[in-house]
Design a protein around this motif. Structure first.
Motif, PDB file in Angstrom:
ATOM      1  N   HIS A 136      40.547  34.661  44.557  1.00 32.20           N
ATOM      2  CA  HIS A 136      40.089  36.022  44.305  1.00 32.20           C
ATOM      3  C   HIS A 136      39.166  36.078  43.085  1.00 32.20           C
ATOM      4  CE1 HIS A 136      43.941  37.594  46.475  1.00 32.20           C
ATOM      5  NE2 HIS A 136      43.051  37.104  47.312  1.00 32.20           N
ATOM      6  N   GLU A 152      44.016  40.504  40.150  1.00 34.02           N
ATOM      7  CA  GLU A 152      44.625  41.084  41.353  1.00 34.02           C
ATOM      8  C   GLU A 152      44.472  42.606  41.377  1.00 34.02           C
ATOM      9  OE1 GLU A 152      45.644  39.411  43.927  1.00 34.02           O
ATOM     10  OE2 GLU A 152      45.120  37.579  42.863  1.00 34.02           O
ATOM     11  N   SER A 168      42.464  44.000  44.571  1.00 37.05           N
ATOM     12  CA  SER A 168      43.201  44.801  45.551  1.00 37.05           C
ATOM     13  C   SER A 168      42.851  46.284  45.506  1.00 37.05           C
ATOM     14  CB  SER A 168      44.709  44.644  45.332  1.00 37.05           C
ATOM     15  OG  SER A 168      45.080  45.080  44.036  1.00 37.05           O
ATOM     16  N   LYS A 215      37.471  51.430  41.052  1.00 41.96           N
ATOM     17  CA  LYS A 215      37.238  49.992  40.902  1.00 41.96           C
ATOM     18  C   LYS A 215      35.889  49.725  40.242  1.00 41.96           C
ATOM     19  CE  LYS A 215      36.968  45.748  43.677  1.00 41.96           C
ATOM     20  NZ  LYS A 215      37.183  45.180  45.033  1.00 41.96           N
TER      21      LYS A 215
END
Length: 434
Positions: free
Chosen positions: A53, A76, A80, A150
């Motif tokens: 990732h 993460e 995500s 994000k």
């Protein structure tokens, strides 16, 4: 369940009298040893996923410095997070060797530029230098509770690493929604006070995913993975007061259920306790459990509600110990809705619907065990200590899933038939009913 990470224990010593490597029937490693090995294996898988990732995020983020400094949990959180404009809650710990005033100024300026909302802020001397060191040289930690999309989060991280040269560390963590502040401004542990608040206690935190674990029987089976995701999504959408969805199981799933059901019937007399057999017989007589068709959770709930007041609630996988035990306090058992892979009907690396229905439901039909399960959940809630969750889920899993003062292991039968004969003589745990 949530477990603390621990080192894998060494293999148990070989007992030549009871069977060594050359023995006809060598003893297997204990279930505790196997569970520890599984934990270490999945820690490794999660670590590999994080590395992957992090590499993928390199293409999305212009600032390479932030990727080098960002912690694994931060990777993460960003990876995500939804790609759309939905805001997420997160916490940040930033460390700088600059004096506090200019450091705070850069943080506030960059967060404002990136449109990140700050809900709470704390400062402290950095812990990196030790208790005896001069905090002026160690620097300062700034702790932030934030709300942003994000894109805004990535932008803020890039700005801070680019414009604040003295930045030593930048860590992002998921929001700790279970902690709240009471009227005396003291941090306490949240727990549900009404059954409706279990909507906040049904998020899966641990999974054995066929998409990431090559040892999973369903690994690489796109149809199975798609079906599993569909059922998990239904479970995630469930809220208190909703009617549980009627699931149209496939003929392949019914065949998997039947294979396990009939195999276990041959083993119940010799490997399960009297209470289990009595309640299973009632479930079969009232046609709640049959060999040919997978029962609907809503139908099982009608039976349990009449017998003991327990009910099943859909969830998408293994929950944290606190969420699992909090549900038991309201006589709610969180259950998965997907089935094990058809290629391996007699072994599942994780709890599935077959495990829940054939392992747990007969025991939740017993008034004494139902009351004991609820008492365990209530006791955990009253403890109000985060560490108590990990200490309480273990006796539940041992006594209820193993032998509960009863005669033999019963719940684990539906999870791994290959371990039955070895588990039966090991799990003889007694439980006081006082």
């Amino acid at each position: 369940m949530d477990r603390e990470e621990e080192e894998t224990p060494p293999p148990p010593p070989v007992d030549q009298k009871r069977g060594g490597a050359s023995s006809k029937n060598p003893r297997r490693y204990s279930l505790v040893h196997q569970a520890s090995c599984e934990t270490q294996h999945h820690i490794g898988i999660r670590r590999q996923n994080t590395i992957q990732h992090r590499k993928q995020l390199t293409d999305q983020m212009r600032g390479q410095k932030i990727l080098q400094q960002l912690n694994d949990e931060g990777v993460e959180v960003i990876f995500s997070a939804p790609d759309v404009s939905a805001p997420i809650e997160f916490s940040v710990i930033a460390t700088s060797t600059d004096p506090l005033a200019p450091f705070l100024g850069d943080i506030l300026k960059n967060m404002e530029t990136a449109h990140v909302q700050i809900g709470h802020m704390e400062t402290r001397p950095s812990k990196g230098g030790g208790a005896s060191s001069d905090s002026a040289h160690n620097g300062q930690d700034v702790l932030l509770s934030c709300l942003a999309t994000k894109t805004q989060l990535i932008h803020a991280a890039e700005l801070l690493t680019q414009h604040h040269g003295a930045l030593q560390a930048f860590s992002i963590f998921p929001s700790r929604k279970k902690s709240i502040i009471d009227n005396r401004n003291q941090s306490i542990i949240w727990f549900p006070r009404h059954i409706s608040e279990l909507d906040r206690c049904s998020t899966c935190v641990t999974k054995y995913e066929p998409t990431t674990d090559p040892r999973h029987p369903g690994h690489g089976d796109t149809e199975y993975i798609k079906r599993r995701k569909y059922l998990n999504d239904l479970a995630l959408e469930f809220k208190f007061g909703d009617e549980i969805d009627y699931v149209e199981y496939t003929e392949e799933e019914h065949a998997t259920w039947k294979a396990v059901y009939e195999k276990l019937c041959d083993l119940h007399v010799s490997h399960t306790c009297t209470v289990y057999r009595e309640n299973l017989k009632i479930l079969q007589t009232e046609r709640v459990l049959t060999a040919d068709r997978i029962p609907q959770i809503r139908d099982v709930n009608k039976f349990l509600q009449k017998k003991t007041g327990f009910e099943l609630r859909p969830c998408s996988g293994l929950l944290s110990a606190r969420d699992f035990l909090a549900s038991l306090a309201f006589r709610v058992f969180q259950t998965t809705t997907y089935l094990r892979h058809h290629a391996s009907p007699h072994h599942s690396p994780e709890p599935d619907l077959i495990h829940e229905l054939l392992g747990h439901v007969p025991m939740f039909s017993d008034p004494l065990l139902a009351q004991m399960s609820q008492d365990i959940g209530i006791h955990d809630a009253l403890a109000k200590l985060r560490k108590y969750a990990s200490s309480m889920d273990r006796p539940f899993s041992v006594t209820i899933e193993s032998s509960a003062d009863l005669e033999k292991a019963f719940s684990r039968l539906s999870n791994d038939l290959s371990a039955i004969t070895h588990a039966a003589d090991r799990m003889k745990i007694s439980v006081s009913t006082n």
